[in-house]
Motif scaffolding. Structure first.
Motif, PDB file in Angstrom:
ATOM      1  N   LEU A 181      82.298 100.274  11.145  1.00  0.00           N
ATOM      2  CA  LEU A 181      83.597 100.304  11.897  1.00  0.00           C
ATOM      3  C   LEU A 181      84.474 101.868  11.544  1.00  0.00           C
ATOM      4  CD1 LEU A 181      85.103  96.850  11.680  1.00  0.00           C
ATOM      5  CD2 LEU A 181      84.273  98.054  13.826  1.00  0.00           C
ATOM      6  N   THR A 182      84.253 102.377  10.603  1.00  0.00           N
ATOM      7  CA  THR A 182      84.675 103.481  10.048  1.00  0.00           C
ATOM      8  C   THR A 182      83.879 104.773  10.346  1.00  0.00           C
ATOM      9  OG1 THR A 182      84.029 103.244   7.766  1.00  0.00           O
ATOM     10  CG2 THR A 182      86.276 102.321   8.273  1.00  0.00           C
ATOM     11  N   ARG A 187      81.533 104.248  16.193  1.00  0.00           N
ATOM     12  CA  ARG A 187      82.870 103.859  16.960  1.00  0.00           C
ATOM     13  C   ARG A 187      82.719 104.284  18.404  1.00  0.00           C
ATOM     14  NH1 ARG A 187      87.865 103.034  14.278  1.00  0.00           N
ATOM     15  NH2 ARG A 187      88.844 104.745  15.206  1.00  0.00           N
ATOM     16  N   SER A 191      82.953 102.102  21.693  1.00  0.00           N
ATOM     17  CA  SER A 191      84.019 102.146  22.721  1.00  0.00           C
ATOM     18  C   SER A 191      83.239 102.121  24.261  1.00  0.00           C
ATOM     19  CB  SER A 191      84.699 103.575  22.576  1.00  0.00           C
ATOM     20  OG  SER A 191      85.461 103.454  21.352  1.00  0.00           O
ATOM     21  N   LEU A 259      89.409  99.227  16.825  1.00  0.00           N
ATOM     22  CA  LEU A 259      89.097 100.497  17.322  1.00  0.00           C
ATOM     23  C   LEU A 259      90.681 101.322  17.137  1.00  0.00           C
ATOM     24  CD1 LEU A 259      86.616 100.345  19.916  1.00  0.00           C
ATOM     25  CD2 LEU A 259      86.136 100.699  17.453  1.00  0.00           C
ATOM     26  N   VAL A 266      91.860 101.140  10.778  1.00  0.00           N
ATOM     27  CA  VAL A 266      91.047  99.905  10.743  1.00  0.00           C
ATOM     28  C   VAL A 266      90.982  99.186   9.546  1.00  0.00           C
ATOM     29  CG1 VAL A 266      88.305  99.717  10.704  1.00  0.00           C
ATOM     30  CG2 VAL A 266      89.373 101.362  12.082  1.00  0.00           C
TER      31      VAL A 266
END
Length: 313
Positions: A181-182, A187, A191, A259, A266
Motif C-alpha cells: 500500500l505504500t 498503488r 487505482s 489510497l 496510509v
C-alpha cells in the motif's frame, strides 16, 4: 513547513476563505435531510469537481477529510498526554457542538453502509489462510488459556498438522500489506483496478435490479408460472449476487479510503481502522495465504508463510 488547512502559515490565525470552506463541509455532512445521504466520498468528489485541494495541492480523500474534521484543532484545542482536551492557543474554526456532532458521525462505524457484523472478524477470516499439508482452510481458535492460533482443525475437516500463532501470522501479513500500500507502483495498479471495477452507483443499480428480479420470481411462483425449485434456485442465486455486490461496494469504498495522498496518511489510516476495515483491505489484496507446518523442521515465523496476492494490472 506545511500548515494545517484552515489556518495561515503561522498555524494559529484562521484563513477566512478556507474556514468558510470547512463550515460548508460541516453543514453538508450534518444535513440529515439531504438526498442522497451525505458522505465523505461525496464531499471529496464535490471538492475535486470545484478544484479545492489540500495545502499540498493533492486531492482530498475521504480519510484525510475525516482526520481534518475530527481533529481538536478545529475548536482551537489539542489532546494532552492523558487524552484530555486542552487549549492549544489557536483560533477555532468550528464551535464545540458542531465538532462533537461531526466526531459522533465520522467516528461511528455503525453509520457505515453495508458494514458487516463485527462479530468474529479477524484479519484472515473468510478462509483466507490455508494448510500446506491438506489444502483445508485454517480456523481461528481462542479456546483455553493459550494464545489465539490459526489451525487446521480435525473437527472442521482438516488434517490437524498445521497451527501457527495468530499474532505471528497477522503481523507478517500486515507488514506485507502495508509494504504494498505504500509502494507507488502498486498503488497506481490498485487505482486502475478500482476504476475498471466501475462505480459504486453502478453496483447499487445492480443491487436494485437484482431485488426487482427477486420480486418477479416471487410473483411468478405465486401465479404458478414457475415451479418451487426454479423459484428457490433463482432466489438463492440472486441473494448471493446481491451480497457479492454489497461486499464489492464496501471494498471499493475502503480501498478508495486507504489510497490516501501520502505514505503517512496510509499508515495513519491503518492504525485508526477497525478490524473489519483492515480485513476488507487484506481480503481485497490477498487471494489466500498458505501456512506450512513446523513439525520436524526448523521453520519459524514468516518462513512458514506463502502469500498468494491478487493481480492488479
Amino acid at each position: 513547513m506545511s500548515r494545517a488547512y484552515g489556518w495561515l502559515p503561522d498555524g494559529k490565525t484562521v484563513d477566512p476563505g478556507e474556514a468558510s470552506e470547512i463550515h460548508r463541509w460541516a453543514d453538508y455532512l450534518l444535513d440529515s435531510d439531504a438526498d442522497p445521504r451525505p458522505s465523505r466520498r461525496g464531499l471529496a468528489a464535490d471538492l475535486a469537481a470545484r478544484g479545492v485541494a489540500t495545502v499540498s495541492g493533492a486531492p482530498w480523500s475521504p480519510t484525510v477529510l475525516r482526520r481534518a474534521l475530527v481533529a481538536p484543532r478545529m475548536i482551537g484545542h489539542r489532546f494532552d498526554a492523558d487524552g484530555q482536551l486542552v487549549d492549544a492557543g489557536i483560533e477555532p474554526i468550528l464551535d464545540r457542538d458542531t465538532w462533537q456532532q461531526l466526531r459522533e458521525k465520522l467516528l461511528d462505524p455503525d453509520l457505515q453502509k453495508f458494514t458487516p457484523s463485527r462479530d468474529a472478524i479477524y484479519l484472515l477470516s473468510e478462509k483466507l489462510a490455508r494448510c500446506d499439508e491438506c489444502g483445508h482452510h485454517l480456523t481461528y481458535n481462542t479456546s483455553g488459556d493459550r494464545a489465539a492460533v490459526y489451525e487446521c482443525s480435525v473437527t472442521g475437516g482438516g488434517c490437524g498438522k498445521v497451527s501457527i500463532t495468530a499474532a505471528l501470522l497477522e503481523d507478517d501479513i500486515t507488514e506485507r500489506v502495508l509494504a504494498r500500500l505504500t509502494d507507488a507502483k502498486y498503488r497506481r495498479q490498485l487505482s486502475r483496478a478500482l476504476l475498471a471495477a466501475g462505480t459504486i452507483e453502478q453496483q447499487q443499480q445492480t443491487i436494485e435490479d437484482l431485488r426487482e428480479r427477486l420480486a418477479v420470481l416471487g410473483r411468478d411462483f405465486a401465479d404458478r408460472l414457475i415451479e418451487r425449485e426454479t423459484m428457490l434456485e433463482g432466489t438463492d442465486r440472486a441473494r448471493r449476487n446481491i451480497a457479492a455486490a454489497e461486499r464489492l461496494i464496501q471494498s471499493m469504498t475502503t480501498v478508495g479510503d486507504v489510497l490516501a495522498p501520502t505514505v503517512d496518511d496510509v499508515l495513519a489510516w491503518w492504525e485508526e481502522a477497525l478490524p473489519v476495515r483492515r480485513h476488507e483491505i487484506v481480503a481485497y489484496l490477498l487471494d489466500h495465504v498458505v501456512v506450512r507446518s513446523s513439525q520436524g523442521r526448523q521453520i519459524r515465523g514468516a518462513d512458514r508463510v506463502d502469500p498468494h496476492w491478487r493481480t492488479f494490472k
